[in-house]
Design a protein around this motif. Structure first.
Motif, PDB file in Angstrom:
ATOM      1  N   LEU A  48      -3.069  12.431  10.901  1.00 25.74           N
ATOM      2  CA  LEU A  48      -3.432  11.055  10.555  1.00 25.74           C
ATOM      3  C   LEU A  48      -4.941  10.915  10.377  1.00 25.74           C
ATOM      4  O   LEU A  48      -5.403  10.223   9.454  1.00 25.74           O
ATOM      5  CB  LEU A  48      -2.944  10.094  11.638  1.00 25.74           C
ATOM      6  CG  LEU A  48      -1.444   9.845  11.681  1.00 25.74           C
ATOM      7  CD1 LEU A  48      -1.076   8.980  12.885  1.00 25.74           C
ATOM      8  CD2 LEU A  48      -0.950   9.185  10.390  1.00 25.74           C
ATOM      9  N   LYS A  49      -5.708  11.551  11.235  1.00 24.57           N
ATOM     10  CA  LYS A  49      -7.169  11.495  11.089  1.00 24.57           C
ATOM     11  C   LYS A  49      -7.627  12.107   9.772  1.00 24.57           C
ATOM     12  O   LYS A  49      -8.563  11.629   9.121  1.00 24.57           O
ATOM     13  CB  LYS A  49      -7.835  12.210  12.267  1.00 24.57           C
ATOM     14  CG  LYS A  49      -7.766  11.465  13.579  1.00 24.57           C
ATOM     15  CD  LYS A  49      -8.474  12.242  14.678  1.00 24.57           C
ATOM     16  CE  LYS A  49      -8.392  11.483  16.011  1.00 24.57           C
ATOM     17  NZ  LYS A  49      -9.051  12.268  17.115  1.00 24.57           N
ATOM     18  N   MET A  94       0.844  -1.194   0.000  1.00 22.95           N
ATOM     19  CA  MET A  94       0.000   0.000   0.000  1.00 22.95           C
ATOM     20  C   MET A  94       0.879   1.244   0.000  1.00 22.95           C
ATOM     21  O   MET A  94       1.833   1.340   0.759  1.00 22.95           O
ATOM     22  CB  MET A  94      -0.918   0.003   1.228  1.00 22.95           C
ATOM     23  CG  MET A  94      -1.870   1.190   1.281  1.00 22.95           C
ATOM     24  SD  MET A  94      -2.987   1.058   2.710  1.00 22.95           S
ATOM     25  CE  MET A  94      -3.911   2.575   2.498  1.00 22.95           C
ATOM     26  N   ALA A  95       0.575   2.192  -0.886  1.00 19.59           N
ATOM     27  CA  ALA A  95       1.382   3.397  -1.009  1.00 19.59           C
ATOM     28  C   ALA A  95       1.213   4.289   0.214  1.00 19.59           C
ATOM     29  O   ALA A  95       0.171   4.301   0.876  1.00 19.59           O
ATOM     30  CB  ALA A  95       0.982   4.159  -2.273  1.00 19.59           C
ATOM     31  N   ALA A  96       2.240   5.051   0.502  1.00 18.03           N
ATOM     32  CA  ALA A  96       2.216   5.960   1.643  1.00 18.03           C
ATOM     33  C   ALA A  96       1.276   7.126   1.389  1.00 18.03           C
ATOM     34  O   ALA A  96       0.947   7.464   0.249  1.00 18.03           O
ATOM     35  CB  ALA A  96       3.623   6.493   1.903  1.00 18.03           C
ATOM     36  N   ASP A  97       0.866   7.738   2.469  1.00 13.34           N
ATOM     37  CA  ASP A  97       0.205   9.029   2.379  1.00 13.34           C
ATOM     38  C   ASP A  97       1.286  10.099   2.322  1.00 13.34           C
ATOM     39  O   ASP A  97       2.263  10.062   3.082  1.00 13.34           O
ATOM     40  CB  ASP A  97      -0.688   9.266   3.597  1.00 13.34           C
ATOM     41  CG  ASP A  97      -1.921   8.387   3.582  1.00 13.34           C
ATOM     42  OD1 ASP A  97      -2.725   8.536   2.648  1.00 13.34           O
ATOM     43  OD2 ASP A  97      -2.070   7.558   4.492  1.00 13.34           O
ATOM     44  N   ILE A  98       1.120  11.068   1.429  1.00 17.42           N
ATOM     45  CA  ILE A  98       2.080  12.159   1.275  1.00 17.42           C
ATOM     46  C   ILE A  98       1.491  13.420   1.883  1.00 17.42           C
ATOM     47  O   ILE A  98       0.350  13.796   1.584  1.00 17.42           O
ATOM     48  CB  ILE A  98       2.420  12.384  -0.209  1.00 17.42           C
ATOM     49  CG1 ILE A  98       3.087  11.138  -0.786  1.00 17.42           C
ATOM     50  CG2 ILE A  98       3.324  13.605  -0.374  1.00 17.42           C
ATOM     51  CD1 ILE A  98       3.326  11.201  -2.286  1.00 17.42           C
ATOM     52  N   ILE A  99       2.266  14.043   2.765  1.00 21.91           N
ATOM     53  CA  ILE A  99       1.866  15.299   3.390  1.00 21.91           C
ATOM     54  C   ILE A  99       2.828  16.380   2.915  1.00 21.91           C
ATOM     55  O   ILE A  99       4.037  16.276   3.126  1.00 21.91           O
ATOM     56  CB  ILE A  99       1.896  15.215   4.927  1.00 21.91           C
ATOM     57  CG1 ILE A  99       0.953  14.118   5.427  1.00 21.91           C
ATOM     58  CG2 ILE A  99       1.522  16.555   5.544  1.00 21.91           C
ATOM     59  CD1 ILE A  99       1.011  13.900   6.936  1.00 21.91           C
ATOM     60  N   ALA A 100       2.306  17.396   2.256  1.00 23.02           N
ATOM     61  CA  ALA A 100       3.121  18.524   1.815  1.00 23.02           C
ATOM     62  C   ALA A 100       2.985  19.658   2.822  1.00 23.02           C
ATOM     63  O   ALA A 100       1.873  20.054   3.184  1.00 23.02           O
ATOM     64  CB  ALA A 100       2.680  18.995   0.430  1.00 23.02           C
ATOM     65  N   ILE A 101       4.123  20.157   3.287  1.00 22.40           N
ATOM     66  CA  ILE A 101       4.140  21.347   4.137  1.00 22.40           C
ATOM     67  C   ILE A 101       4.456  22.509   3.208  1.00 22.40           C
ATOM     68  O   ILE A 101       5.582  22.641   2.727  1.00 22.40           O
ATOM     69  CB  ILE A 101       5.193  21.238   5.258  1.00 22.40           C
ATOM     70  CG1 ILE A 101       5.095  19.879   5.964  1.00 22.40           C
ATOM     71  CG2 ILE A 101       5.034  22.381   6.239  1.00 22.40           C
ATOM     72  CD1 ILE A 101       3.785  19.600   6.655  1.00 22.40           C
ATOM     73  N   ALA A 102       3.471  23.319   2.915  1.00 29.57           N
ATOM     74  CA  ALA A 102       3.610  24.320   1.859  1.00 29.57           C
ATOM     75  C   ALA A 102       3.108  25.676   2.331  1.00 29.57           C
ATOM     76  O   ALA A 102       2.123  25.765   3.065  1.00 29.57           O
ATOM     77  CB  ALA A 102       2.838  23.874   0.618  1.00 29.57           C
ATOM     78  N   ARG A 150       6.479   3.520  -1.538  1.00 24.08           N
ATOM     79  CA  ARG A 150       6.348   2.059  -1.508  1.00 24.08           C
ATOM     80  C   ARG A 150       6.856   1.449  -0.205  1.00 24.08           C
ATOM     81  O   ARG A 150       6.430   0.352   0.167  1.00 24.08           O
ATOM     82  CB  ARG A 150       7.111   1.449  -2.691  1.00 24.08           C
ATOM     83  CG  ARG A 150       6.468   1.709  -4.034  1.00 24.08           C
ATOM     84  CD  ARG A 150       7.085   0.852  -5.121  1.00 24.08           C
ATOM     85  NE  ARG A 150       8.471   1.222  -5.400  1.00 24.08           N
ATOM     86  CZ  ARG A 150       8.828   2.124  -6.302  1.00 24.08           C
ATOM     87  NH1 ARG A 150       7.910   2.758  -7.007  1.00 24.08           N
ATOM     88  NH2 ARG A 150      10.105   2.380  -6.514  1.00 24.08           N
ATOM     89  N   ASP A 151       7.748   2.170   0.501  1.00 23.72           N
ATOM     90  CA  ASP A 151       8.418   1.577   1.664  1.00 23.72           C
ATOM     91  C   ASP A 151       8.106   2.276   2.987  1.00 23.72           C
ATOM     92  O   ASP A 151       8.707   1.934   4.009  1.00 23.72           O
ATOM     93  CB  ASP A 151       9.938   1.599   1.451  1.00 23.72           C
ATOM     94  CG  ASP A 151      10.357   0.815   0.220  1.00 23.72           C
ATOM     95  OD1 ASP A 151       9.741  -0.235  -0.045  1.00 23.72           O
ATOM     96  OD2 ASP A 151      11.271   1.271  -0.490  1.00 23.72           O
ATOM     97  N   HIS A 152       7.200   3.257   2.979  1.00 21.84           N
ATOM     98  CA  HIS A 152       6.931   4.029   4.192  1.00 21.84           C
ATOM     99  C   HIS A 152       5.438   4.253   4.368  1.00 21.84           C
ATOM    100  O   HIS A 152       4.663   4.182   3.413  1.00 21.84           O
ATOM    101  CB  HIS A 152       7.655   5.381   4.134  1.00 21.84           C
ATOM    102  CG  HIS A 152       9.146   5.261   4.047  1.00 21.84           C
ATOM    103  ND1 HIS A 152       9.798   5.065   2.850  1.00 21.84           N
ATOM    104  CD2 HIS A 152      10.103   5.289   5.015  1.00 21.84           C
ATOM    105  CE1 HIS A 152      11.101   4.976   3.068  1.00 21.84           C
ATOM    106  NE2 HIS A 152      11.316   5.098   4.371  1.00 21.84           N
ATOM    107  N   ASP A 153       5.059   4.523   5.615  1.00 17.76           N
ATOM    108  CA  ASP A 153       3.662   4.853   5.899  1.00 17.76           C
ATOM    109  C   ASP A 153       3.334   6.287   5.496  1.00 17.76           C
ATOM    110  O   ASP A 153       2.246   6.563   4.986  1.00 17.76           O
ATOM    111  CB  ASP A 153       3.373   4.681   7.399  1.00 17.76           C
ATOM    112  CG  ASP A 153       3.597   3.266   7.876  1.00 17.76           C
ATOM    113  OD1 ASP A 153       3.234   2.324   7.137  1.00 17.76           O
ATOM    114  OD2 ASP A 153       4.138   3.089   8.990  1.00 17.76           O
ATOM    115  N   ILE A 154       4.272   7.202   5.774  1.00 17.74           N
ATOM    116  CA  ILE A 154       4.066   8.626   5.535  1.00 17.74           C
ATOM    117  C   ILE A 154       5.303   9.205   4.854  1.00 17.74           C
ATOM    118  O   ILE A 154       6.428   8.916   5.265  1.00 17.74           O
ATOM    119  CB  ILE A 154       3.830   9.406   6.856  1.00 17.74           C
ATOM    120  CG1 ILE A 154       2.691   8.779   7.673  1.00 17.74           C
ATOM    121  CG2 ILE A 154       3.558  10.890   6.577  1.00 17.74           C
ATOM    122  CD1 ILE A 154       1.322   9.005   7.135  1.00 17.74           C
TER     123      ILE A 154
END
Length: 211
Positions: free
Chosen positions: A207-208, A1-9, A82-86
């Motif tokens: 996360l929520k 399962m692919a990670a969720d990506i969080i952009a700090i922008a 591919r290798d991380h949760d976030i």
């Protein structure tokens, strides 16, 4: 399962993006998540923080790190996912192409703002870019004083302009400064501090929002 990506922008400089990225990443790791950090800001502040972490905080939990940009960014985000949760991306100021690509790839875009109506107004381009790309976006109050007129005015501006904002906030706390200087997050260096509680609250709320 692919990670969720969080952009700090945030197109405005000086909003504390790097502090938010590092504190969020270390709080997530402390909760058991596998995290990768990507620095696409030419200023390289997050890269310097990671360098300190690798040399002075060798017992700290592992965080995968990459400094990359341009045409390689999308491929790197895919590889790390591919290798991380976030995967957390510290974006460049201004509406640069790399920042737009990071926003486009993100599950969540967090826009740090200091407690000033000017910072809220300066967030407009970033918020509109995320909305146009169909990304979930939210403001995060950063470097917040315990009280004061500026904070009240900022909250009123956010409410009036209808911007989404996180309940979690990061205060203007020395623990954040000292942890960054050591290549750590407050959740690692002072886990029982108010700063650590704020970092964990940020992680939990993020996360929520993505899950």
């Amino acid at each position: 399962m692919a990670a969720d990506i969080i952009a700090i922008a945030q197109q405005k400089g000086g909003a504390g993006k790097t502090t938010v990225a590092a504190q969020l990443a270390t709080a997530l790791v402390a909760e058991g998540a596998t995290v990768a950090l990507v620095d696409i800001d030419p200023q390289g502040s997050l890269t310097e923080w990671m360098r300190v972490r690798e040399h002075q905080a060798r017992d700290a939990a592992e965080i995968r790190f990459s400094m990359i940009g341009g045409w390689r960014l999308d491929a790197e985000l895919g590889r790390l996912s591919r290798d991380h949760d976030i995967v957390i991306v510290d974006s460049a100021p201004h509406a640069e192409s790399d920042s737009r690509n990071a926003i486009r790839a993100a599950s969540l875009v967090i826009v740090p703002v200091q407690p000033s109506p000017l910072d809220v107004w300066a967030s407009k381009v970033t918020v509109e870019t995320a909305v146009a790309d169909g990304r979930r976006v939210t403001l995060l109050l950063n470097r917040v004083p315990p009280r004061g007129r500026n904070l009240d005015q900022t909250l009123a501006t956010i409410a009036r302009d209808g911007y989404p904002a996180m309940t979690a906030r990061l205060g203007n706390r020395q623990a954040f400064v000292t942890s960054m200087a050591r290549g750590l997050g407050a959740a690692e260096s002072e886990p029982r501090s108010v700063a650590a509680d704020e970092a964990r609250a940020l992680a939990h709320e993020a996360l929520k929002m993505i899950r």
